[in-house]
Scaffold this active site. Structure first.
Site, PDB file in Angstrom:
ATOM      1  N   ARG A   1      72.941  32.003 -68.942  1.00 27.82           N
ATOM      2  CA  ARG A   1      74.394  32.010 -68.779  1.00 27.82           C
ATOM      3  C   ARG A   1      74.910  30.608 -69.070  1.00 27.82           C
ATOM      4  O   ARG A   1      74.260  29.610 -68.721  1.00 27.82           O
ATOM      5  CB  ARG A   1      74.785  32.393 -67.340  1.00 27.82           C
TER       6      ARG A   1
ATOM      7  N   GLU B   1      83.541  32.000 -72.999  1.00 26.17           N
ATOM      8  CA  GLU B   1      83.248  32.841 -74.167  1.00 26.17           C
ATOM      9  C   GLU B   1      84.467  33.685 -74.505  1.00 26.17           C
ATOM     10  O   GLU B   1      85.091  34.223 -73.578  1.00 26.17           O
ATOM     11  CB  GLU B   1      82.050  33.747 -73.866  1.00 26.17           C
TER      12      GLU B   1
ATOM     13  N   HIS C   1      76.504  35.120 -78.031  1.00 27.83           N
ATOM     14  CA  HIS C   1      75.974  35.958 -76.932  1.00 27.83           C
ATOM     15  C   HIS C   1      75.359  37.257 -77.482  1.00 27.83           C
ATOM     16  O   HIS C   1      75.849  38.355 -77.198  1.00 27.83           O
ATOM     17  CB  HIS C   1      77.085  36.260 -75.907  1.00 27.83           C
TER      18      HIS C   1
HETATM   19  C1  GLV Z   1      73.661  39.785 -71.088  1.00 22.25           C
HETATM   20  O1  GLV Z   1      73.943  38.640 -71.037  1.00 22.25           O
HETATM   21  C2  GLV Z   1      73.268  40.567 -69.959  1.00 22.25           C
HETATM   22  O2  GLV Z   1      73.382  40.099 -68.826  1.00 22.25           O
HETATM   23  O3  GLV Z   1      72.862  41.727 -70.165  1.00 22.25           O
END
Ligand code: GLV
Length: 316
Positions: free
Chosen positions: A235, A264, A283
């Protein structure tokens, strides 16, 4: 019963849910549901299937008097106030396991891509700046036989460690406590400062919690080797981004591969993007068709479980 789904998902992935509840769905795939619409929709919802851009906080829960279960199509659940849900008897589910190997693949791609400067290479070819073969042209860092330090040896961390074994790497890890799964991986437990000082690749895969917020700041970056690479596939807020920009700009570390950010989408004028040895992805950890379908199915099953009085198969 009625559930609300906050993004357009393939209907065949929601079959388990459509047999037990009426489904309301935000029809956009790429645009988040506006807050006002979500508030209106949760008012009559027994269940909510959401993604990581939606926040479940006390104020949303106050607007959802009938809500009995929330199910996120993600493994991370830092966007959900789990304590507030528990207080109200609302079950919370997430989607681990189905994305483990896919996310580890992306993390590995990011590590290789950063170390071997793939993005700069591609750009040179496309932009026509590729000149003569030169002894140190776009020379990167070796990966094989180096030391990798994994911060958070959970499911994905272990899958990354298995990939590191294939590259004959020395594997260190840190986290709240040593883990029995580390032994067959040949991964050695150490403190964060030792991991930072000894690793050529520091890979962040810890969950975001109050105690891991800005786990990597200027003091930690100062512990890293000047030829080391930081990979963040966990994260964004695990890292103090301003401190990372400084460390890279001052060449206190060699490079960074990032899939997640404090904010983001990352604004295109962000100073990170002006640094030469940064690879930045939007991401994409679990982003394959197979895995995203499996996540959608599992999120629907978790919700169907809770609404029909069974324990969720993957509760938080
Ligand atoms: C992606 O970041 C997730 O938490 O699945």
């Amino acid at each position: 019963m009625r559930v609300y789904v906050t993004r357009r998902l393939p209907s065949d992935c929601l079959q388990s849910l459509s047999t037990v509840a009426e489904i309301g769905m935000w029809r956009e795939e790429a645009v988040p549901v506006p807050d006002a619409v979500l508030r209106e929709e949760v008012h009559s919802a027994d269940g909510l299937l959401l993604i990581l851009t939606d926040r479940v906080d006390r104020s949303l829960l106050d607007a959802a008097p009938h809500l009995r279960a929330v199910s996120t199509m993600s493994v991370g659940y830092d966007h959900i106030d789990v304590a507030a849900c528990r207080e109200r008897g609302i079950a919370v589910g997430h989607t681990p396991d189905v994305l483990t190997e896919t996310t580890a693949d992306l993390c590995w791609a990011l590590l290789l891509g950063t170390a071997r400067r793939l993005y700069q290479g591609q750009r040179a070819v496309v932009e026509g700046t590729w000149g003569s073969w030169a002894p140190f042209y776009l020379a990167g860092q070796d990966v094989h036989h180096k030391t990798i330090g994994i911060v958070g040896l959970g499911r994905i961390g272990q899958a990354v460690a298995r990939r590191a074994q294939g590259f004959s790497m020395r594997i260190l890890y840190t986290g709240p406590r040593p883990r029995s799964e580390a032994e067959p991986l040949g991964a050695l437990y150490c403190s964060l400062p030792t991991l930072l000082a000894e690793s050529d690749f520091v890979v962040l895969l810890a969950p975001l919690r109050p105690e891991t917020h800005h786990l990597i700041g200027s003091a930690e970056l100062a512990h890293m080797r000047s030829d080391a690479i930081l990979i963040n596939a966990g994260r964004g807020a695990l890292v103090d981004e301003a401190a990372l920009v400084d460390a890279l700009a001052m060449e206190r570390i060699w490079g960074a591969g990032l899939d997640v950010y404090e904010r983001e989408p990352l604004p295109p004028d962000h100073p990170l993007l002006r640094l030469p040895r940064v690879v930045a992805l939007p991401h994409l950890g679990s982003a394959t068709v197979e895995t995203r379908r499996a996540m959608a199915r599992l999120a629907a099953e978790n919700l169907a479980d809770a609404l029909t009085g069974r324990p969720m198969r993957h509760p938080v």
